[in-house]
Design a protein around this motif. Sequence first.
Motif, PDB file in Angstrom:
ATOM      1  N   GLN A  53      26.629  24.059   4.282  1.00  0.00           N
ATOM      2  CA  GLN A  53      25.240  24.042   3.835  1.00  0.00           C
ATOM      3  C   GLN A  53      25.118  24.431   2.367  1.00  0.00           C
ATOM      4  O   GLN A  53      24.273  23.902   1.640  1.00  0.00           O
ATOM      5  CB  GLN A  53      24.403  24.995   4.690  1.00  0.00           C
ATOM      6  N   HIS A  54      25.958  25.336   1.914  1.00  0.00           N
ATOM      7  CA  HIS A  54      25.898  25.771   0.512  1.00  0.00           C
ATOM      8  C   HIS A  54      26.382  24.663  -0.422  1.00  0.00           C
ATOM      9  O   HIS A  54      25.841  24.485  -1.519  1.00  0.00           O
ATOM     10  CB  HIS A  54      26.724  27.036   0.315  1.00  0.00           C
ATOM     11  N   VAL A  55      27.401  23.945  -0.002  1.00  0.00           N
ATOM     12  CA  VAL A  55      27.921  22.845  -0.817  1.00  0.00           C
ATOM     13  C   VAL A  55      26.914  21.704  -0.862  1.00  0.00           C
ATOM     14  O   VAL A  55      26.619  21.146  -1.928  1.00  0.00           O
ATOM     15  CB  VAL A  55      29.278  22.366  -0.274  1.00  0.00           C
ATOM     16  N   GLN A  56      26.357  21.358   0.281  1.00  0.00           N
ATOM     17  CA  GLN A  56      25.406  20.248   0.339  1.00  0.00           C
ATOM     18  C   GLN A  56      24.130  20.538  -0.430  1.00  0.00           C
ATOM     19  O   GLN A  56      23.491  19.611  -0.945  1.00  0.00           O
ATOM     20  CB  GLN A  56      25.065  19.928   1.793  1.00  0.00           C
ATOM     21  N   ALA A  57      23.750  21.802  -0.536  1.00  0.00           N
ATOM     22  CA  ALA A  57      22.496  22.163  -1.196  1.00  0.00           C
ATOM     23  C   ALA A  57      22.635  22.265  -2.712  1.00  0.00           C
ATOM     24  O   ALA A  57      21.634  22.395  -3.421  1.00  0.00           O
ATOM     25  CB  ALA A  57      21.975  23.487  -0.642  1.00  0.00           C
ATOM     26  N   ALA A  58      23.865  22.214  -3.216  1.00  0.00           N
ATOM     27  CA  ALA A  58      24.093  22.450  -4.641  1.00  0.00           C
ATOM     28  C   ALA A  58      24.092  21.154  -5.438  1.00  0.00           C
ATOM     29  O   ALA A  58      24.665  20.149  -5.019  1.00  0.00           O
ATOM     30  CB  ALA A  58      25.420  23.174  -4.842  1.00  0.00           C
ATOM     31  N   ASN A  59      23.459  21.212  -6.599  1.00  0.00           N
ATOM     32  CA  ASN A  59      23.575  20.127  -7.560  1.00  0.00           C
ATOM     33  C   ASN A  59      24.848  20.295  -8.386  1.00  0.00           C
ATOM     34  O   ASN A  59      25.516  19.323  -8.731  1.00  0.00           O
ATOM     35  CB  ASN A  59      22.347  20.108  -8.467  1.00  0.00           C
ATOM     36  N   ARG A  60      25.167  21.559  -8.661  1.00  0.00           N
ATOM     37  CA  ARG A  60      26.404  21.904  -9.364  1.00  0.00           C
ATOM     38  C   ARG A  60      27.048  23.073  -8.631  1.00  0.00           C
ATOM     39  O   ARG A  60      26.356  24.008  -8.217  1.00  0.00           O
ATOM     40  CB  ARG A  60      26.116  22.266 -10.827  1.00  0.00           C
ATOM     41  N   LEU A  61      28.366  23.033  -8.506  1.00  0.00           N
ATOM     42  CA  LEU A  61      29.095  24.017  -7.712  1.00  0.00           C
ATOM     43  C   LEU A  61      30.227  24.621  -8.534  1.00  0.00           C
ATOM     44  O   LEU A  61      31.087  23.899  -9.044  1.00  0.00           O
ATOM     45  CB  LEU A  61      29.661  23.355  -6.453  1.00  0.00           C
ATOM     46  N   LEU A  62      30.216  25.942  -8.651  1.00  0.00           N
ATOM     47  CA  LEU A  62      31.275  26.687  -9.326  1.00  0.00           C
ATOM     48  C   LEU A  62      32.013  27.507  -8.268  1.00  0.00           C
ATOM     49  O   LEU A  62      31.397  28.284  -7.538  1.00  0.00           O
ATOM     50  CB  LEU A  62      30.678  27.620 -10.394  1.00  0.00           C
ATOM     51  N   ILE A  63      33.324  27.306  -8.173  1.00  0.00           N
ATOM     52  CA  ILE A  63      34.146  27.960  -7.157  1.00  0.00           C
ATOM     53  C   ILE A  63      35.151  28.884  -7.836  1.00  0.00           C
ATOM     54  O   ILE A  63      35.842  28.474  -8.778  1.00  0.00           O
ATOM     55  CB  ILE A  63      34.920  26.934  -6.314  1.00  0.00           C
ATOM     56  N   PHE A  64      35.249  30.106  -7.335  1.00  0.00           N
ATOM     57  CA  PHE A  64      36.320  31.025  -7.735  1.00  0.00           C
ATOM     58  C   PHE A  64      37.244  31.200  -6.532  1.00  0.00           C
ATOM     59  O   PHE A  64      36.792  31.429  -5.411  1.00  0.00           O
ATOM     60  CB  PHE A  64      35.759  32.398  -8.125  1.00  0.00           C
ATOM     61  N   LEU A  78      41.751  25.459 -14.368  1.00  0.00           N
ATOM     62  CA  LEU A  78      40.441  24.871 -14.102  1.00  0.00           C
ATOM     63  C   LEU A  78      40.628  23.440 -13.605  1.00  0.00           C
ATOM     64  O   LEU A  78      41.333  22.639 -14.220  1.00  0.00           O
ATOM     65  CB  LEU A  78      39.579  24.870 -15.371  1.00  0.00           C
ATOM     66  N   ILE A  79      39.994  23.150 -12.471  1.00  0.00           N
ATOM     67  CA  ILE A  79      40.026  21.822 -11.868  1.00  0.00           C
ATOM     68  C   ILE A  79      38.579  21.367 -11.698  1.00  0.00           C
ATOM     69  O   ILE A  79      37.715  22.166 -11.317  1.00  0.00           O
ATOM     70  CB  ILE A  79      40.736  21.848 -10.501  1.00  0.00           C
ATOM     71  N   GLU A  80      38.308  20.079 -11.955  1.00  0.00           N
ATOM     72  CA  GLU A  80      36.915  19.630 -11.940  1.00  0.00           C
ATOM     73  C   GLU A  80      36.685  18.413 -11.051  1.00  0.00           C
ATOM     74  O   GLU A  80      37.563  17.582 -10.833  1.00  0.00           O
ATOM     75  CB  GLU A  80      36.452  19.304 -13.367  1.00  0.00           C
ATOM     76  N   ASP A  81      35.463  18.374 -10.523  1.00  0.00           N
ATOM     77  CA  ASP A  81      34.876  17.221  -9.849  1.00  0.00           C
ATOM     78  C   ASP A  81      35.758  16.684  -8.716  1.00  0.00           C
ATOM     79  O   ASP A  81      36.172  17.433  -7.848  1.00  0.00           O
ATOM     80  CB  ASP A  81      34.516  16.152 -10.879  1.00  0.00           C
ATOM     81  N   TYR A 113      27.014  15.684  -1.930  1.00  0.00           N
ATOM     82  CA  TYR A 113      28.075  16.341  -2.695  1.00  0.00           C
ATOM     83  C   TYR A 113      27.541  16.669  -4.083  1.00  0.00           C
ATOM     84  O   TYR A 113      26.815  15.870  -4.672  1.00  0.00           O
ATOM     85  CB  TYR A 113      29.285  15.417  -2.800  1.00  0.00           C
ATOM     86  N   PRO A 114      27.877  17.836  -4.614  1.00  0.00           N
ATOM     87  CA  PRO A 114      27.366  18.209  -5.944  1.00  0.00           C
ATOM     88  C   PRO A 114      27.733  17.186  -7.011  1.00  0.00           C
ATOM     89  O   PRO A 114      28.793  16.556  -6.956  1.00  0.00           O
ATOM     90  CB  PRO A 114      28.057  19.553  -6.214  1.00  0.00           C
ATOM     91  N   GLU A 115      26.849  17.042  -7.992  1.00  0.00           N
ATOM     92  CA  GLU A 115      27.127  16.135  -9.104  1.00  0.00           C
ATOM     93  C   GLU A 115      28.301  16.616  -9.933  1.00  0.00           C
ATOM     94  O   GLU A 115      29.076  15.818 -10.468  1.00  0.00           O
ATOM     95  CB  GLU A 115      25.888  16.009  -9.992  1.00  0.00           C
ATOM     96  N   GLN A 116      28.432  17.943 -10.050  1.00  0.00           N
ATOM     97  CA  GLN A 116      29.530  18.519 -10.820  1.00  0.00           C
ATOM     98  C   GLN A 116      30.118  19.694 -10.050  1.00  0.00           C
ATOM     99  O   GLN A 116      29.388  20.500  -9.457  1.00  0.00           O
ATOM    100  CB  GLN A 116      29.048  18.988 -12.194  1.00  0.00           C
ATOM    101  N   VAL A 117      31.453  19.783 -10.071  1.00  0.00           N
ATOM    102  CA  VAL A 117      32.164  20.867  -9.392  1.00  0.00           C
ATOM    103  C   VAL A 117      33.226  21.405 -10.343  1.00  0.00           C
ATOM    104  O   VAL A 117      33.942  20.627 -10.990  1.00  0.00           O
ATOM    105  CB  VAL A 117      32.846  20.383  -8.096  1.00  0.00           C
ATOM    106  N   LEU A 118      33.314  22.711 -10.430  1.00  0.00           N
ATOM    107  CA  LEU A 118      34.373  23.356 -11.212  1.00  0.00           C
ATOM    108  C   LEU A 118      35.036  24.416 -10.353  1.00  0.00           C
ATOM    109  O   LEU A 118      34.360  25.292  -9.815  1.00  0.00           O
ATOM    110  CB  LEU A 118      33.816  23.996 -12.482  1.00  0.00           C
ATOM    111  N   LEU A 119      36.340  24.319 -10.206  1.00  0.00           N
ATOM    112  CA  LEU A 119      37.148  25.343  -9.540  1.00  0.00           C
ATOM    113  C   LEU A 119      37.873  26.152 -10.605  1.00  0.00           C
ATOM    114  O   LEU A 119      38.620  25.598 -11.409  1.00  0.00           O
ATOM    115  CB  LEU A 119      38.162  24.689  -8.597  1.00  0.00           C
ATOM    116  N   ILE A 120      37.628  27.462 -10.618  1.00  0.00           N
ATOM    117  CA  ILE A 120      38.387  28.375 -11.479  1.00  0.00           C
ATOM    118  C   ILE A 120      39.323  29.148 -10.558  1.00  0.00           C
ATOM    119  O   ILE A 120      38.893  29.987  -9.769  1.00  0.00           O
ATOM    120  CB  ILE A 120      37.472  29.337 -12.256  1.00  0.00           C
TER     121      ILE A 120
END
Length: 204
Positions: A53-64, A78-81, A113-120
């Motif tokens: 639900q948190h992923v689906q609700a996000a326009n942009r997602l930042l993951i640690f 850093l990995i993206e999208d 799915y979020p438009e933008q995703v960043l994994l740190i």
Amino acid sequence: MGITVLGIGNVLWADEGFGVRCVEALQQRWAFDDGGEAVSLVDGGTQGLYLIQHVQAANRLLIFDAIDYGLPPGTLKLIEDDEVPRFMGAKKMSLHQTGFQEVLMLAQLTGQYPEQVLLIGCQPQDLDDYGGSLRPVVKTALEDALALGLDRLRAWGARPVPRDAAPSHDEAVTVPTLALDAYEAGRPPAERACRIGDERFLPC
């Protein structure tokens, strides 16, 4: 639809808790001005599919998260999208990564799915100390990871401002007894700690 900042991992297994500790520190130190993009901070722990639900609700997602890159401990990557779900499935360090990769893939399949995703991600040093905390090199990396995360949040339209006061227990993203300071203060000294874990959780 706004920005979701998600920390995943298990704080009971030393450096596995990196992602959760990042979100915790972010909330303790920063608030977000209402004039900017809305930001939701989530302690994802090891919830797996419950995070959909948190992923689906996000326009942009930042993951640690703590990720085993095979690099020196404390190294950030850093990995993206679209590379994020593929990367997290390439070398699973723990069960929580299996679950979260499935979350990302399910969100893609549902078209939410979020438009933008960043994994740190941070290379861990130690994952075998049950009841242990972040190792010094990973704690240092946490500060750099927060700086990178804040830069991206600003680029996405958020307005982080330093907090004037600590968040209340009701606002806290982590359970107060598991917050970093309280968690470390309760750990037995080395001469009393079980070598295979922490007596608070795993009796010798």
